[in-house]
Design an enzyme around this catalytic site. Structure first.
Site, short mmCIF file in Angstrom:
data_model
loop_
_atom_site.label_atom_id
_atom_site.label_comp_id
_atom_site.label_asym_id
_atom_site.label_seq_id
_atom_site.Cartn_x
_atom_site.Cartn_y
_atom_site.Cartn_z
N THR A 1 0.87 -1.36 -0.08
CA THR A 1 0.03 0.08 -0.07
C THR A 1 0.89 1.19 0.04
O THR A 1 0.47 2.12 -0.75
CB THR A 1 -0.78 -0.10 1.17
OG1 THR A 1 -1.52 -1.17 1.21
CG2 THR A 1 -1.58 1.07 0.99
N ASP B 1 1.80 -7.02 -4.11
CA ASP B 1 1.27 -7.08 -2.69
C ASP B 1 1.77 -7.99 -1.83
O ASP B 1 2.26 -9.26 -2.46
CB ASP B 1 -0.51 -7.55 -2.97
CG ASP B 1 -0.81 -7.28 -1.74
OD1 ASP B 1 -2.11 -6.78 -1.78
OD2 ASP B 1 -0.72 -8.26 -0.86
N SER B 2 2.14 -7.73 -0.65
CA SER B 2 3.12 -8.66 0.02
C SER B 2 2.52 -10.10 0.48
O SER B 2 3.05 -11.08 0.83
CB SER B 2 3.47 -8.21 1.42
OG SER B 2 2.61 -8.11 2.33
N SER B 3 1.29 -10.16 0.19
CA SER B 3 0.59 -11.40 0.18
C SER B 3 1.27 -12.50 -0.89
O SER B 3 1.34 -13.80 -0.79
CB SER B 3 -0.91 -11.64 -0.13
OG SER B 3 -1.37 -10.48 0.91
N ASP C 1 1.17 -7.00 5.36
CA ASP C 1 0.53 -8.26 5.56
C ASP C 1 1.43 -9.42 5.76
O ASP C 1 1.22 -10.20 6.63
CB ASP C 1 -0.24 -8.98 4.31
CG ASP C 1 -1.51 -8.01 4.19
OD1 ASP C 1 -1.85 -7.40 5.07
OD2 ASP C 1 -1.91 -7.98 3.13
N THR D 1 3.69 -21.81 20.60
CA THR D 1 2.38 -21.56 21.23
C THR D 1 1.48 -20.88 20.39
O THR D 1 1.84 -19.95 19.66
CB THR D 1 2.56 -20.89 22.76
OG1 THR D 1 1.31 -20.73 23.28
CG2 THR D 1 3.42 -19.62 22.57
N GLN D 2 0.07 -21.30 20.27
CA GLN D 2 -0.96 -20.42 19.55
C GLN D 2 -1.09 -19.14 20.60
O GLN D 2 -1.81 -18.14 19.86
CB GLN D 2 -2.30 -21.15 19.88
CG GLN D 2 -2.08 -22.46 18.91
CD GLN D 2 -3.63 -23.24 19.04
OE1 GLN D 2 -4.42 -22.63 19.46
NE2 GLN D 2 -3.49 -24.36 18.42
N CYS D 3 -0.64 -18.88 21.65
CA CYS D 3 -0.81 -17.65 22.50
C CYS D 3 0.10 -16.46 21.87
O CYS D 3 1.12 -16.72 21.30
CB CYS D 3 -0.25 -17.76 23.97
SG CYS D 3 -1.30 -18.99 24.91
N1 ASP Z 1 -2.07 -6.01 1.07
C1 ASP Z 1 -1.08 -5.23 1.55
C2 ASP Z 1 0.38 -5.69 1.69
O1 ASP Z 1 0.70 -6.49 2.40
C3 ASP Z 1 -1.20 -4.45 2.65
C4 ASP Z 1 -0.08 -3.40 3.06
O2 ASP Z 1 0.57 -2.76 2.21
O3 ASP Z 1 0.00 -3.04 3.97
O4 ASP Z 1 0.99 -5.63 0.41
#
Ligand code: ASP
Length: 342
Positions: free
Chosen positions: A14, A58-60, A91, A276-278
């Site tokens: 973003t 996009d970092s996904s 992300d 851990t999930q915590c």
């Molecule tokens: N979906 C975006 C990403 O991780 C969100 C961001 O930029 O914070 O690339």
């Protein structure tokens, strides 16, 4: 003394977008024109060069291959720059910061990840403060050394050790937290550093490891998880490692099928780690009856590591070719300040 020279690397996310005032849509921003859009950068006491991934993402869509590109970029430019700032989507920023922390051994210069929740061209953007302060931090010297000598995340007035962070909010400007380690600095009227918390590596020579093995299964346990599902996940061909997200301090259901499946996996030479999930606190294997069997079969403790770091560390140590007791020993040791251990 010469002004610090900073390399700003744009990977996407973003932060690098501007809003088209006519249509209202977000579009990528030409990073070569960064100084034109953010003239404040000209006021900083450092010189800045920029580089962008050929195709910002996009970092996904982040992959270990891009981590390798980033590590090479830092290696190639290490002697020409005093600090590095990596603009990255929030992300998966914690995964990338963790990965780079392991891949860059012997780092004595800052590598600061930052990003933003709103695009840099938005009126209410958090991008400018994040970017400007991240660059300022990357340029800070103390005596004749760089003040920060590790991989960090800077977001919403706080500097964190990168491999201690987790993204905790998809909306708030404060998107990250570091539950098991204090922040390294806080930005208010002044930049207040928590100097005793800063990492110092033993080696002073940069060694870059670029083999990250990602044939890893990350399994989050839940009440009612069935035998079939659990067993199938461990039967993936050529599986190289398993991270188990366990309950509380590392507990699992007392089921013989679960123990057998884990024992068979470990017997094949595939390391199994418990985290851990915590959000906060640490795994303590053997504290309860529900984790005793794990100790006996040789499950590795992830102590208070985040899941993001547990994954990155496994990919890194598998890439280093570590096996058996050597793998366990390295995994359970703090390598880049990612574990709290007395
Ligand atoms: N979906 C975006 C990403 O991780 C969100 C961001 O930029 O914070 O690339």
């Amino acid at each position: 003394m010469k002004m610090p020279h900073i390399l700003l690397i744009y990977t996407g996310g973003t932060i690098g977008m501007i809003r088209d005032f006519n249509s209202g849509t977000l579009r990528s921003f030409n990073f070569d024109e960064l100084l034109k859009h953010i003239p404040e950068l000209n006021l900083l006491d450092c010189t800045i060069e920029t580089q962008s991934l050929a195709a910002p993402i996009d970092s996904s869509n982040m992959t270990p291959e891009i981590w390798v590109q980033l590590a090479h970029l830092i290696e190639e430019n290490y002697n020409h720059f005093d600090g590095f700032v990596i603009l990255h989507g929030s992300d998966t920023m914690s995964y990338s910061a963790s990965a780079l922390s392991f891949m860059l051994e012997g780092l004595i210069k800052p590598v600061i990840f930052t990003g933003s929740q709103l695009p840099i061209g938005d009126l209410r953007t958090d991008a400018k403060e994040n970017l400007i302060t991240a660059i300022q931090i990357a340029a800070m010297r103390e005596a004749d050394q760089m003040l920060v000598q590790e991989v960090c995340v800077y977001f919403e007035y706080k500097l964190y050790r990168g491999n201690r962070t987790t993204k905790i909010n998809a909306e708030h400007f404060q998107a990250f937290a570091s539950f098991n380690y204090p922040s390294l600095a806080e930005s208010g009227v002044n930049l207040a550093f928590n100097k005793t918390a800063l990492f110092r590596s033993l080696g002073r020579e940069l060694r870059v490891q670029t083999k990250m093995h990602a044939r890893i299964a990350l399994i989050k346990l839940f009440p009612g998880m069935t035998q079939e599902v659990f067993e199938q996940m461990l039967l993936v061909p050529r599986l190289e490692g398993v991270i188990l997200e366990t309950f509380g301090s590392g507990n699992v259901p007392n089921r013989s099928w679960l123990n057998s499946a884990l024992e068979n996996t470990i017997a094949k030479g595939v390391p199994v780690v418990s985290v851990t999930q915590c959000s906060g606190g640490s795994v303590q294997l053997g504290m309860y009856e529900t984790s005793e069997a794990l100790v006996d079969m040789g499950v590795i403790s992830g102590f208070d590591m985040t899941t993001e770091t547990a994954l990155a560390k496994m990919a890194y140590l598998l890439g280093e070719g570590k096996k058996g007791p050597e793998f366990k020993q390295a995994y359970e040791s703090p390598l880049r300040g990612e574990i709290t251990k007395n």
